[in-house]
Design a protein around this motif. Structure first.
Motif, PDB file in Angstrom:
ATOM      1  N   GLU A 101      43.540  47.854  47.126  1.00 52.29           N
ATOM      2  CA  GLU A 101      44.756  47.947  48.098  1.00 52.29           C
ATOM      3  C   GLU A 101      44.337  48.610  48.939  1.00 52.29           C
ATOM      4  O   GLU A 101      44.178  48.215  50.357  1.00 52.29           O
ATOM      5  CB  GLU A 101      46.183  48.152  47.576  1.00 52.29           C
ATOM      6  N   ILE A 105      42.504  45.867  52.164  1.00 54.58           N
ATOM      7  CA  ILE A 105      43.186  45.187  52.555  1.00 54.58           C
ATOM      8  C   ILE A 105      43.648  45.502  54.009  1.00 54.58           C
ATOM      9  O   ILE A 105      44.341  44.757  54.625  1.00 54.58           O
ATOM     10  CB  ILE A 105      44.429  44.953  52.097  1.00 54.58           C
ATOM     11  N   LYS A 138      47.558  38.379  55.388  1.00 61.17           N
ATOM     12  CA  LYS A 138      48.576  37.979  54.118  1.00 61.17           C
ATOM     13  C   LYS A 138      49.937  36.304  54.890  1.00 61.17           C
ATOM     14  O   LYS A 138      50.515  36.843  53.689  1.00 61.17           O
ATOM     15  CB  LYS A 138      49.343  39.437  54.567  1.00 61.17           C
ATOM     16  N   GLU A 139      49.697  35.911  56.449  1.00 60.97           N
ATOM     17  CA  GLU A 139      50.688  35.192  55.654  1.00 60.97           C
ATOM     18  C   GLU A 139      50.235  34.209  55.599  1.00 60.97           C
ATOM     19  O   GLU A 139      50.513  32.673  55.545  1.00 60.97           O
ATOM     20  CB  GLU A 139      50.631  35.208  57.814  1.00 60.97           C
ATOM     21  N   CYS A 140      48.320  34.111  55.133  1.00 57.94           N
ATOM     22  CA  CYS A 140      47.872  32.640  54.441  1.00 57.94           C
ATOM     23  C   CYS A 140      48.887  32.473  53.020  1.00 57.94           C
ATOM     24  O   CYS A 140      48.792  32.975  51.954  1.00 57.94           O
ATOM     25  CB  CYS A 140      46.585  33.016  54.249  1.00 57.94           C
ATOM     26  N   ILE A 141      48.970  31.394  53.490  1.00 61.09           N
ATOM     27  CA  ILE A 141      49.194  29.954  52.102  1.00 61.09           C
ATOM     28  C   ILE A 141      48.122  29.680  51.173  1.00 61.09           C
ATOM     29  O   ILE A 141      49.026  28.601  50.247  1.00 61.09           O
ATOM     30  CB  ILE A 141      50.697  29.577  52.145  1.00 61.09           C
ATOM     31  N   GLN A 142      46.967  29.666  51.348  1.00 66.23           N
ATOM     32  CA  GLN A 142      45.884  28.894  50.740  1.00 66.23           C
ATOM     33  C   GLN A 142      46.452  27.219  50.712  1.00 66.23           C
ATOM     34  O   GLN A 142      46.062  27.174  49.471  1.00 66.23           O
ATOM     35  CB  GLN A 142      45.699  29.783  49.523  1.00 66.23           C
ATOM     36  N   LYS A 172      38.906  30.054  53.412  1.00 68.83           N
ATOM     37  CA  LYS A 172      39.385  30.017  52.672  1.00 68.83           C
ATOM     38  C   LYS A 172      39.893  30.509  51.374  1.00 68.83           C
ATOM     39  O   LYS A 172      41.037  31.737  50.430  1.00 68.83           O
ATOM     40  CB  LYS A 172      40.294  28.297  51.946  1.00 68.83           C
ATOM     41  N   ARG A 173      38.883  30.940  50.233  1.00 66.55           N
ATOM     42  CA  ARG A 173      37.912  31.853  49.130  1.00 66.55           C
ATOM     43  C   ARG A 173      38.069  33.011  50.323  1.00 66.55           C
ATOM     44  O   ARG A 173      38.271  34.244  49.152  1.00 66.55           O
ATOM     45  CB  ARG A 173      37.100  31.269  48.658  1.00 66.55           C
ATOM     46  N   HIS A 188      41.900  34.714  50.218  1.00 63.73           N
ATOM     47  CA  HIS A 188      41.906  34.589  49.700  1.00 63.73           C
ATOM     48  C   HIS A 188      41.355  35.864  48.252  1.00 63.73           C
ATOM     49  O   HIS A 188      42.223  36.855  47.803  1.00 63.73           O
ATOM     50  CB  HIS A 188      42.163  33.539  48.343  1.00 63.73           C
ATOM     51  N   ALA A 189      40.156  36.581  48.177  1.00 63.52           N
ATOM     52  CA  ALA A 189      39.919  37.367  48.012  1.00 63.52           C
ATOM     53  C   ALA A 189      40.329  38.175  48.468  1.00 63.52           C
ATOM     54  O   ALA A 189      40.273  39.741  47.870  1.00 63.52           O
ATOM     55  CB  ALA A 189      38.294  36.931  47.713  1.00 63.52           C
ATOM     56  N   ASN A 203      42.456  39.003  49.889  1.00 69.34           N
ATOM     57  CA  ASN A 203      44.390  39.105  49.642  1.00 69.34           C
ATOM     58  C   ASN A 203      44.040  40.125  48.050  1.00 69.34           C
ATOM     59  O   ASN A 203      45.477  40.372  48.413  1.00 69.34           O
ATOM     60  CB  ASN A 203      45.196  38.396  50.387  1.00 69.34           C
ATOM     61  N   LEU A 204      43.489  40.068  47.694  1.00 71.75           N
ATOM     62  CA  LEU A 204      43.476  40.702  46.340  1.00 71.75           C
ATOM     63  C   LEU A 204      42.822  41.466  45.698  1.00 71.75           C
ATOM     64  O   LEU A 204      42.632  41.916  45.078  1.00 71.75           O
ATOM     65  CB  LEU A 204      42.918  39.421  44.930  1.00 71.75           C
ATOM     66  N   GLY A 205      41.690  41.894  47.362  1.00 68.06           N
ATOM     67  CA  GLY A 205      41.374  43.211  47.730  1.00 68.06           C
ATOM     68  C   GLY A 205      40.708  43.548  46.305  1.00 68.06           C
ATOM     69  O   GLY A 205      39.975  44.127  45.778  1.00 68.06           O
ATOM     70  N   MET A 217      49.124  28.923  59.474  1.00 64.10           N
ATOM     71  CA  MET A 217      50.252  29.818  59.353  1.00 64.10           C
ATOM     72  C   MET A 217      49.665  31.370  60.528  1.00 64.10           C
ATOM     73  O   MET A 217      50.063  32.131  60.460  1.00 64.10           O
ATOM     74  CB  MET A 217      50.061  30.325  58.296  1.00 64.10           C
TER      75      MET A 217
END
Ligand SMILES: Cc1cc2nc3c(=O)[nH]c(=O)nc-3n(C[C@H](O)[C@H](O)[C@H](O)COP(=O)(O)OP(=O)(O)OC[C@H]3O[C@@H](n4cnc5c(N)ncnc54)[C@H](O)[C@@H]3O)c2cc1C
Ligand code: SF4
Ligand code: SF4
Ligand code: SF4
Ligand code: SF4
Lengths: 666, 178
Positions: B16, B19, B31-35, B55-56, B59-60, B62-64, B90
């Motif tokens: 965490e 992030i 964190k605004e990204c909706i993929q 994009k990935r 996402h990665a 955001n997943l920490g 976004m």
């Protein structure tokens, strides 16, 4: 001799684009009894109808054939036109040269033109034998029964009661409130469910026009729209509700403890219990199979326990202070007469045991509804988040979507509310415990409601992890007691796994037990998925196949609270529109039995899908009788009767034969 | 990835604090990204077939998934074209995420060798990339040996280095800052 007017509609290009209207008109003029043939761009428009009215008023025409579109939508309009011009409204026939002709044979203009001639010829042949028919009116009982006292049933009852109608609200459980009262907070506004619903429950109970009948079910139904005669079974409570004050003494001193269904068996209640703290009505019942008094009476004939009644005097414990315990209580049957019915019996959620791949034996794998109870202040942990297996606070929780939904093995439909309540659960937790790790595994995220997408984005911003394309394939219990969750993350393009302390399954919404049986009592039908079916998804979303029986809430399909309430108020308005005028109109297109010809064979009785036919004594013999108010005019009986004793008005044998002859003529 | 196969990403390893760190390094709207994938459809990294394209990466992040992101060199393939910034619905400012990951990577010396080359050049010559060995040709066409930039201005270059020494470079540069 009839003077038939034939009116050919162009329907803009819809008909004229494939059918040579001119040629068809010339042909129609040659048909027997045809006096006038005219055409117009849109026959259903005001000027179009005026053409017909004019001809009738001038005495040129006394039978009408409209060659246009479908009678399903347009017949009532043209019937009104006939009536307005002073002609019997049933002296009308429609030839559907659009849906059945121009649309179907768009690329074959010659063929379409020939077919139009044939269809018109048959309509003309039929209308020659038309008989004048009269609509009939019956008396209407000015009251409504609402079955199911969840949020949908409650709002329907309140609206009807506020319109001045008498309402009977029948609820199976001891209290009204349904599923919503079990929820903690509610998306999208996050209001506390109990805070917004409890006042409404009280309002229902106190409304002078609502008679609240809980712990009861519909047992039998007689009659029909306008005059339903319904038997309601009030289950024995073994506590006199006229005396019970809801003090709860019995629920504290009763020694028999059983799993509490209200909290999905995660804690216990007593055999004498009040369903939940804010129950309306707040009255206790005794659950007979688990009560020691009844158990021992059945075995030995002697009561082993009467604590709720008498207390435990040596210990100074007093029994029911209101002297309300009534072991000799019986089921009670009451008869109620109503004009219309709204069914709002809601839904149930699927049980986790179906899903072996998700380790349902683990206490830490719970359904979303169980989770609602876990986070609720009135739930088994009084709102404190605890792992069911060991009472510790979970650090990582996985939520799995579409469990039993969008799945050919269980339910093909989308349960519609789970994506949103998963986000809601995440939000409730993140706002309370900012450090908790939450993983939401979705196939895709469906948030198509007002303010829903904003709710989603906001929840993501709280740091909730959203895994898409991520329907979980397995949840395994690891030796350390944690749960291993396996999924695929389509955004990472990779299989993923997670070690979680708890797993929450968004199990599918299903029709409640007994939906089909309840529907059958009223001749209302269920769809493939087992929910009660509306007549038309778009145009008649609250009507059922049974006249005077309406639908509200999740019993018609999965819905959230805003939609359930919207539908329930729509159903209330549809029911009121039917009941308030005090009279009910019955269509003239119905079947009638000629009892002299009836051979008493009875084949027609079970064939009628509306239960309109019964055998009745006539001149010493049982003969078929069709209840006009129930007959929907489907004609099944008339075609089946071996004695040709049934006349289907509007479609007499003479008319049908004439029509067939005209159709098959070379 | 104790139990899973080699290709399984273990989400439990998520960090965490990564992030938070990225946010502090400029990826404020992460964190605004909706993929939705709009950025990926235009990003040269994705078009060139890099495994971790924009994009990935987001996402990665955001997943920490710190280790995965820092071990992979894809972020260095970003062309700074800013197409992603223009298209993102976004307002994630995806390019800033790339920059933040780069900053995080530099801090733990997790970047390709040529990155350091570039840094050294930047410090030494005032340019990460500059033409070398063109002196003769420049003279032939009548140009000064060195272009009229920091390259030919010792005085300015000194000041520039002074500025650089006051940045994070002071802490992280894998070469001596004289
Ligand atoms: C886990 C979960 C969370 C949810 N969270 C939200 C949320 O946050 N926001 C939101 O908008 N929606 C939410 N929903 C959806 C919400 O619960 C429903 O939209 C709503 O409860 C539907 O109300 P209803 O009146 O149609 O049905 P119900 O609430 O099911 O009420 C039906 C009533 O009928 C009674 N009944 C059943 N059969 C009979 C019978 N034969 N005779 C007499 N009575 C009978 C039942 O006892 C019950 O009282 C959630 C759903 C789930 C599963
Ligand atoms: S008789 Fe005994 S077991 Fe039965 S409800 Fe009363 S206290 Fe409970
Ligand atoms: S609402 Fe979401 S979780 Fe529920 S079935 Fe539909 S897609 Fe699946
Ligand atoms: S700025 Fe970088 S991440 Fe954004 S589109 Fe260009 S190359 Fe891709
Ligand atoms: S960064 Fe923007 S464009 Fe790219 S996937 Fe996220 S929301 Fe879409």
């Amino acid at each position: 001799m009839a003077k038939i007017g034939v009116y050919v509609c162009h329907c803009g290009e819809n008909i004229a684009g494939a059918v040579n209207v001119e040629e068809v008109m010339k042909y129609a003029e040659t048909l027997p009894d045809v006096a006038v043939v005219r055409n117009y761009l849109f026959m259903c428009s005001d000027p179009g109808q005026d053409i017909i009215k004019q001809d009738i008023k001038e005495g040129k025409v006394d039978r009408v054939v409209v060659a246009a579109c479908t009678p399903r939508t347009h017949e009532p309009i043209f019937r009104d036109a006939l009536e307005a011009a002073g002609l019997n409204r049933y002296f009308l026939e429609m030839a559907n040269i659009r849906d059945q002709d121009s649309w179907a044979h768009w690329h074959d203009k010659t063929g379409a033109t020939e077919k139009a001639k044939r269809l018109i010829r048959s309509a003309v042949a039929k209308v020659r034998f038309a008989e004048p028919l009269e609509d009939r009116y019956g008396e209407m009982e000015k009251s409504v029964m609402v079955i199911g006292g969840g949020v949908a049933g409650m709002f329907a009852a309140l609206d009807l009661a506020n319109m001045g109608l008498k309402v009977y609200l029948v609820e199976r459980q001891p209290s009204i409130g349904g599923m919503m009262i079990k929820l903690d907070k509610t998306f999208p506004t996050m209001d506390c469910s109990a805070c917004i619903l409890t006042p409404k429950m009280v309002e229902v109970a106190q409304h002078p026009n609502i008679e609240l009948i809980t712990y009861a079910e519909v047992d039998a139904v007689k009659g029909y729209v306008g005059n339903f005669d319904i038997t309601v079974k009030k289950k024995a409570r073994y506590i006199d509700w006229d005396k019970c004050t809801g003090c709860g003494v019995c629920t504290q001193i009763c020694p028999s403890r059983v799993p509490n269904e209200y909290n999905y068996n995660m804690d216990q209640r007593r055999a004498a219990y009040i369903e939940f703290p804010q129950a309306v009505p707040k009255k206790a019942v005794i659950d007979r199979p688990n009560c020691l008094y009844f158990k021992s009476m059945e075995k030995t004939g002697k009561p082993a326990c009467e604590i709720c009644k008498k207390g435990i005097p040596p210990k100074g414990i007093q029994g029911c202070p209101a002297d309300a315990i009534k072991f000799d209580d019986k089921d009670e049957y009451i008869n109620l007469k109503v004009g219309a019915v709204i069914i709002s019996t809601g839904y149930k959620v699927m049980d986790k045991t179906h899903f072996k791949e998700y380790s349902p034996h683990s206490k830490d794998v719970v359904t979303a509804m169980e989770f609602e109870r876990i986070v609720s202040a009135t739930g088994p942990t009084e709102g404190e988040l605890k792992r069911p297996s060991d009472g510790t606070k979970p650090k990582t929780i996985a939520f799995i979507s579409c469990v039993g939904s969008r799945d050919e093995r269980y339910h093909t439909y989308c349960s519609k509310v789970c994506c949103m309540y998963m986000l809601k659960h995440a939000r409730i937790l993140k706002e309370k415990y900012p450090d908790i790790k939450l993983y939401l595994f979705f196939i895709d995220v469906r948030t198509a409601g007002k303010d829903f997408e904003e709710f989603y984005v906001y929840t993501r911003e709280l740091g909730v992890k959203v895994i898409k394309g991520g329907r979980v394939s397995a949840v395994d219990v690891k030796p350390n007691g944690k749960l291993r969750v396996r999924a695929f993350d389509s955004d990472l393009c990779s299989p993923v796994e997670l070690e979680a302390d708890m797993v929450v399954l968004a199990t599918a919404i299903e029709p409640p037990a007994g939906t089909e049986e309840l529907g059958r009592l009223f001749a209302a039908t269920c769809g493939r998925e087992g929910f009660l079916r509306e007549v038309h998804t778009k145009l008649y979303p609250v009507e059922t196949a049974a006249k005077g029986v309406f639908l509200a809430g999740c019993v018609q399909g999965p819905k959230d609270i805003p939609e359930s309430i919207a539908q329930s108020r729509a159903a209330a308005s549809a029911a009121a529109a039917l009941v308030i005028p005090g009279k009910i109109k019955f269509e003239a297109i119905i079947s009638e039995v000629d009892r002299e010809k009836c051979s008493s064979c009875g084949v027609c009785v079970p064939l009628c899908p509306y239960g309109a036919i019964r055998l009745e004594e006539y001149k010493g013999k049982d003969k078929a009788y069709i209840e006009p108010a129930l007959c929907a005019g489907c004609g099944v009986c008339a075609s089946a009767c071996p004695s040709r004793a049934i006349t289907f008005h509007g479609y007499t044998t003479e008319q049908i034969m004439a029509q067939l002859d005209a159709l098959t003529e070379a | 990835m104790e139990e899973g196969g080699v290709n399984v990403i273990d989400l439990t390893q998520a960090d965490e604090s990564f992030i938070k760190e990225l946010k502090e390094l400029g990826a404020e709207e992460l964190k605004e990204c909706i993929q939705c994938g709009k950025c990926a459809s235009t990003c040269p990294m994705a078009l060139a077939g890099l495994e971790f394209f924009i994009k990935r990466i987001i996402h990665a992040a955001n997943l920490g998934l710190r280790d995965i992101l820092l071990e992979d060199s894809s972020v260095w393939g970003c062309q700074s074209c800013n197409r992603c910034v223009e298209v993102c619905p976004m307002d994630v400012v995806p390019y800033e995420v790339i920059q933040a990951v780069r900053r995080a990577a530099i801090k733990v010396e997790s970047c390709p060798a040529n990155t350091y080359e570039g840094l050294r050049n930047l410090y030494k010559f005032g340019h990460a990339v500059f033409p070398k060995g063109f002196e003769e040709r420049r003279k032939k066409v009548g140009l000064p040996e060195k272009p009229p930039t920091a390259l030919s201005n010792e005085e300015l270059l000194k000041k520039y280095r002074e500025v650089l020494r006051q940045t994070i470079l002071e802490e992280i540069a894998p070469f001596p800052l004289d």
